[in-house]
Design an enzyme around this catalytic site. Structure first.
Site, short mmCIF file in Angstrom:
data_model
loop_
_atom_site.label_atom_id
_atom_site.label_comp_id
_atom_site.label_asym_id
_atom_site.label_seq_id
_atom_site.Cartn_x
_atom_site.Cartn_y
_atom_site.Cartn_z
N ARG A 365 -22.31 -19.03 -8.12
CA ARG A 365 -21.18 -19.94 -8.12
C ARG A 365 -19.88 -19.14 -8.10
NH1 ARG A 365 -18.44 -23.84 -12.71
NH2 ARG A 365 -17.17 -25.01 -11.24
N HIS A 366 -18.85 -19.67 -7.47
CA HIS A 366 -17.56 -19.00 -7.40
C HIS A 366 -16.96 -18.78 -8.79
CE1 HIS A 366 -15.62 -22.82 -8.37
NE2 HIS A 366 -16.40 -23.38 -7.46
N HIS A 551 -20.95 -23.27 -4.59
CA HIS A 551 -20.44 -24.06 -5.71
C HIS A 551 -21.54 -24.20 -6.76
CE1 HIS A 551 -17.14 -25.16 -2.94
NE2 HIS A 551 -18.11 -25.08 -2.04
#
Length: 624
Positions: A365-366, A551
């Site tokens: 995930r970012h 995401h």
């Protein structure tokens, strides 16, 4: 009072009659504790010592439910000990490692003898007497060996107890229920169905064969002394999730919960509307207090971790030197000792070499996004009246890349915060230290994802060697995006001009214009599955690690197709995704020998940190 609590009050009796053990109760009364709370503390701690009950009362001094007449729920289990237990615990560990967690892992190995029932706090001592009487009457007839027959179905794996031994065990359960009714005025429902020891329950069908192979290593003939154990639990939290606290946390606001390592937190999944991203509302087992807490300071615990063992009865004519006398209290809250960590059969270097020689996918995930900290109006906080960017807080990035339509396009495509950049660099540094070999990188077109990939590659010293392939097919579920149209994302040309080393030749599975606003859940899962199929087959001859930066939802929607797992229910998916922290990772390895992908431990540890609220120096000026 909530409706659920009202039902609990209706279920229990508030009569304070019956016997109590003065040797434990009197010291508490002499300390000034009321009788009803002293009895509650004794029941909650397994009636071991007055000192332990006193500590419980002091910890619960601010517990709003301390005076509520809600008793514990009790259940009786027949538990294996000795070599058989060792083999069962080994099965527990291996089945969880190879096939993921299933419902059986929530509780230690056992045979259920009666359903959970309530008992008034002042009559708990009578339950111990009921256990001893039933055990003494059954001891002479209890089978020297309990025959266990393996049974397997598409969603259940376990041992059945058959023939006369099953009848004797059920007679013991009936005797206990009868004695408990007479002595403690309890309504106990003994188990009259097929007695069984569950090995796995509600697992994925494609894991059945592996579980069966593991179960065959558990020979029922292994030596075993069977022990009847009386446990209790807090009836208010039966349908809650249980979290174990890993790190200390000191509240920064009045509505936050103090966290102490080793404490357990009860969380109601249906009552989390007020919690912001990364936070939950829970109740501490240690104090009984309720409040907000950062979820990444905790980890999921098993259902039985908060149960209290009260008394045991071991069915053995010879004395059980390892467990002490029959009927003595256990000092452990968990019914069985925690399994020791699995020993490694190969060294870390050999494990790393094996990883390098396999194709793997690391889904990340970012990092922290700027609107996650400063809210939806973040852009208004950092832009001048003529549309120029400035930095109002150190957690805003130093600058923003240029976009053809100006700063407005960042509103629904926010960048990383300064902390998000730092998180990404830390992850890249850890990946470098781990020694894994990144061979290709794919990202969502969202700016925060491309930035995360860039900073990871920079720490890996690969920013000039590996081009970032932008794959719109792994973009966030568009139903969650604000507005009725998909966000305006940066083009490849804009990304390249902003010094992102992106591939201009890669042909994505889903071009950017193909993203539709407010798409259906099924359509979102489909594009993720198709995109991942293309990602892993782009260079089929390559081994090493494919880095996929997306995401929080990608950790589920981009890994389940590889693992051959069916989609989650939409509600479960939503609840799961909101708990995934920045730089959360899932790691999948291809097992060519068995023709499947497996979920394994990520190559680096998780990143956990606390919040840091805004500070206004002018508040310190006298008179302000």
């Amino acid at each position: 009072m909530a409706a659920g609590e009202t039902q609990i009050y209706a279920k229990v009796s508030n009569k304070l009659k019956g016997r109590s053990t003065t040797s434990l109760l009197d010291p508490l009364l002499s300390m000034g504790f009321p009788a009803h709370t002293a009895l509650k503390a004794l029941a909650a701690t397994g009636r071991k010592t007055a000192a332990e009950a006193s500590d419980w009362l002091q910890c619960h001094c601010n517990d709003p439910s301390l005076d509520d007449p809600i008793p514990q729920e009790y259940a009786l289990f027949l538990c294996p000990t000795g070599p058989l237990l060792d083999k069962l615990q080994e099965f527990w560990r291996e089945s969880r490692r190879q096939c993921a967690k299933n419902r059986a892992h929530e509780v230690f190995p056992h045979i259920t003898l009666c359903d959970f029932f309530t008992c008034e706090d002042q009559k708990v001592e009578c339950l111990y007497e009921a256990l001893k009487r039933a055990g003494d009457r059954t001891l002479g007839a209890f089978p020297s060996a309990v025959p266990l027959v393996l049974h397997s179905s598409i969603s259940y794996l376990g041992f059945f107890v058959n023939d006369s031994p099953a009848d004797i065990i059920q007679e013991f359960a009936v005797m206990f229920a009868t004695e408990a009714s007479i002595l403690a005025d309890c309504t106990v429902k003994p188990c009259t169905k097929q007695l069984h020891l569950t090995l796995a329950h509600k697992f994925y069908p494609h894991h059945q064969r592996t579980l069966e192979q593991l179960a065959r290593a558990v020979h029922p003939g292994h030596g075993c002394q069977w022990m009847a154990a009386l446990y209790s639990r807090d009836m208010r939290f039966v349908h809650y999730q249980t979290l174990r606290v890993r790190f200390q946390y000191k509240p920064q606001n009045m509505d936050e919960l103090t966290l102490s390592p080793g404490d357990y937190i009860f969380v109601d999944p249906t009552q989390q509307e007020e919690a912001s991203e990364g936070w939950v509302i829970g109740i501490s087992q240690q104090t009984g207090c309720r409040g907000f807490l950062p979820e990444n300071y905790t980890e999921r615990a098993s259902e039985c971790d908060t149960w209290v063992k009260h008394r045991t009865y071991t069915f053995s004519v010879a004395p059980d030197l390892s467990s002490g006398k029959d009927g003595e209290a256990s000092s452990r809250r968990n019914g069985e000792p925690q399994p020791p960590p699995m020993s490694r059969s190969i060294s870390s270097l050999q494990s790393l070499q094996a990883t390098i020689m396999r194709k793997s996918v690391l889904v990340v995930r970012h990092g922290e996004r700027v609107d996650q900290i400063f809210g939806k109006s973040w852009l208004q906080q950092c832009s001048t009246s003529d549309g120029k960017y400035y930095r109002p807080d150190l957690n805003f990035p130093r600058s923003l890349p240029r976009r053809s339509r100006g700063i407005k396009d960042f509103e629904n495509d926010p960048p990383l915060s300064s902390c998000g950049i730092f998180q990404s660099r830390m992850a890249g540094e850890a990946l470098l230290d781990s020694g894994i070999r990144i061979t290709s990188v794919f990202t969502s077109p969202a700016l925060r994802c491309v930035q995360t990939a860039k900073h990871i590659l920079e720490e890996l010293k690969l920013e000039k060697k590996i081009k970032i392939r932008v794959e719109p097919g792994i973009f966030e579920w568009t139903k969650w995006e604000a507005g009725k149209t998909t966000p305006t994302l940066m083009t490849l040309e804009e990304l390249r001009e902003a010094d992102f080393h992106v591939s201009m030749d890669y042909r994505p599975a889903f071009p950017l214009p193909s993203l539709l606003p407010a798409e259906r859940y099924e359509d979102y899962l489909h594009r993720c599955a198709v995109s991942m199929e293309q990602i892993v087959s782009t260079r089929p001859q390559d081994v090493g690690v494919i880095l996929v930066v997306g995401h929080g939802s990608a950790l589920d929607s981009c890994t389940r197709p590889l693992l051959g797992l069916p989609p989650r229910d939409c509600t479960d998916f939503t609840q799961l995704v909101r708990k995934i922290p920045s730089l959360g990772m899932c790691f999948c390895e291809e097992n060519k020998e068995e023709g499947k992908w497996e979920l394994v431990n990520p190559p680096v540890k998780t990143l956990t940190h606390g919040s840091n609220s805004a500070f206004n120096w002018s508040n310190w000026i006298p008179g302000n």
